[in-house]
Write a protein that holds these residues in place. Structure first.
Motif, PDB file in Angstrom:
ATOM      1  N   SER A 136       0.826  -1.379   0.089  1.00  0.00           N
ATOM      2  CA  SER A 136      -0.064  -0.016  -0.032  1.00  0.00           C
ATOM      3  C   SER A 136       0.723   1.256   0.030  1.00  0.00           C
ATOM      4  CB  SER A 136      -0.991  -0.051   1.406  1.00  0.00           C
ATOM      5  OG  SER A 136      -1.836  -1.260   1.159  1.00  0.00           O
ATOM      6  N   ARG A 162      -0.040   5.554   0.027  1.00  0.00           N
ATOM      7  CA  ARG A 162      -1.007   6.888   0.250  1.00  0.00           C
ATOM      8  C   ARG A 162      -0.320   8.085  -0.339  1.00  0.00           C
ATOM      9  NH1 ARG A 162      -5.245   7.945   3.360  1.00  0.00           N
ATOM     10  NH2 ARG A 162      -5.864  10.287   3.799  1.00  0.00           N
ATOM     11  N   SER A 169      -0.638  12.197  -1.161  1.00  0.00           N
ATOM     12  CA  SER A 169      -1.145  13.558  -0.792  1.00  0.00           C
ATOM     13  C   SER A 169      -1.102  14.614  -1.735  1.00  0.00           C
ATOM     14  CB  SER A 169      -0.906  13.777   0.930  1.00  0.00           C
ATOM     15  OG  SER A 169      -1.057  12.825   1.534  1.00  0.00           O
ATOM     16  N   PHE A 190      -8.408   1.463  -4.700  1.00  0.00           N
ATOM     17  CA  PHE A 190      -7.898   3.052  -4.459  1.00  0.00           C
ATOM     18  C   PHE A 190      -9.099   3.578  -3.748  1.00  0.00           C
ATOM     19  CE2 PHE A 190      -4.293   3.465  -8.027  1.00  0.00           C
ATOM     20  CZ  PHE A 190      -3.952   2.329  -7.488  1.00  0.00           C
ATOM     21  N   THR A 191      -8.826   4.411  -3.031  1.00  0.00           N
ATOM     22  CA  THR A 191      -9.758   5.348  -2.528  1.00  0.00           C
ATOM     23  C   THR A 191      -9.335   6.698  -2.340  1.00  0.00           C
ATOM     24  OG1 THR A 191     -10.503   3.646  -0.770  1.00  0.00           O
ATOM     25  CG2 THR A 191     -11.183   5.785  -0.341  1.00  0.00           C
ATOM     26  N   SER A 197      -9.943  10.729  -1.279  1.00  0.00           N
ATOM     27  CA  SER A 197     -10.584  11.702  -0.176  1.00  0.00           C
ATOM     28  C   SER A 197     -10.218  13.021  -0.129  1.00  0.00           C
ATOM     29  CB  SER A 197     -10.518  10.932   1.385  1.00  0.00           C
ATOM     30  OG  SER A 197      -8.911  10.661   1.446  1.00  0.00           O
ATOM     31  N   ALA A 225      -6.238  13.235  -1.145  1.00  0.00           N
ATOM     32  CA  ALA A 225      -5.377  12.069  -0.787  1.00  0.00           C
ATOM     33  C   ALA A 225      -5.891  10.720  -1.530  1.00  0.00           C
ATOM     34  CB  ALA A 225      -5.360  11.346   0.652  1.00  0.00           C
ATOM     35  N   GLN A 265      -5.434   6.811  -1.276  1.00  0.00           N
ATOM     36  CA  GLN A 265      -5.003   5.627  -0.656  1.00  0.00           C
ATOM     37  C   GLN A 265      -5.093   4.398  -1.546  1.00  0.00           C
ATOM     38  OE1 GLN A 265      -3.871   5.124   2.669  1.00  0.00           O
ATOM     39  NE2 GLN A 265      -3.304   3.006   1.959  1.00  0.00           N
ATOM     40  N   ASN A 286      -4.311   0.494  -2.332  1.00  0.00           N
ATOM     41  CA  ASN A 286      -4.079  -0.759  -1.580  1.00  0.00           C
ATOM     42  C   ASN A 286      -3.846  -2.054  -2.602  1.00  0.00           C
ATOM     43  OD1 ASN A 286      -4.226   0.398   0.947  1.00  0.00           O
ATOM     44  ND2 ASN A 286      -6.424   0.158   0.917  1.00  0.00           N
TER      45      ASN A 286
END
Length: 123
Positions: A17, A19, A21, A68-69, A71, A80, A82, A84
């Motif tokens: 994973s 992340r 930003s 993927f997420t 936000s 962001a 995220q 995975n």
């Protein structure tokens, strides 16, 4: 005017994973939808994910859906991604983008781009 600066890229093993930003400057950040695009060597820049100005709506490319997420935090002017269950085919330069469209978009619809951050997934 919106300035975008990405961070969080790097090298990760497949299945891992990461992340990303994106920090935005400018008083109009909350009026823009935000998106992530990526560009692999020798390929065109492609849409990854987008989130509406309020954060209530999100859209994803089929290739990343469920992994993927996206936000955002309008109070902090950040967005962001995220990521995975990363795969080798996720290797690319990832770009943060600001736009005023609804849903998935083409790169030509983007108003502002960040400089990009490299993500490399080793298999």
């Amino acid at each position: 005017q919106v300035q975008l600066v990405e961070s969080g890229g790097g090298l990760v093993q497949a299945g891992g994973s990461l992340r990303l930003s994106c920090a935005a400057s400018g008083r109009t950040f909350s009026s823009y939808a935000m998106a992530w695009f990526r560009q692999a060597p020798g390929k065109e820049r492609e849409f990854v994910a987008t989130i509406s100005w309020s954060g209530a709506s999100t859209y994803y490319a089929d290739s990343v859906k469920g992994r993927f997420t996206i936000s955002r935090d309008n109070a902090k002017n950040t967005v962001a991604l995220q990521m995975n269950s990363l795969k080798a085919e996720d290797t690319a330069v990832y770009y943060c983008a600001a736009h005023r469209m609804i849903g998935s978009i083409r790169s030509s619809a983007v108003d502002y781009w960040g400089q990009g951050t490299q993500v490399t997934v080793s298999s």
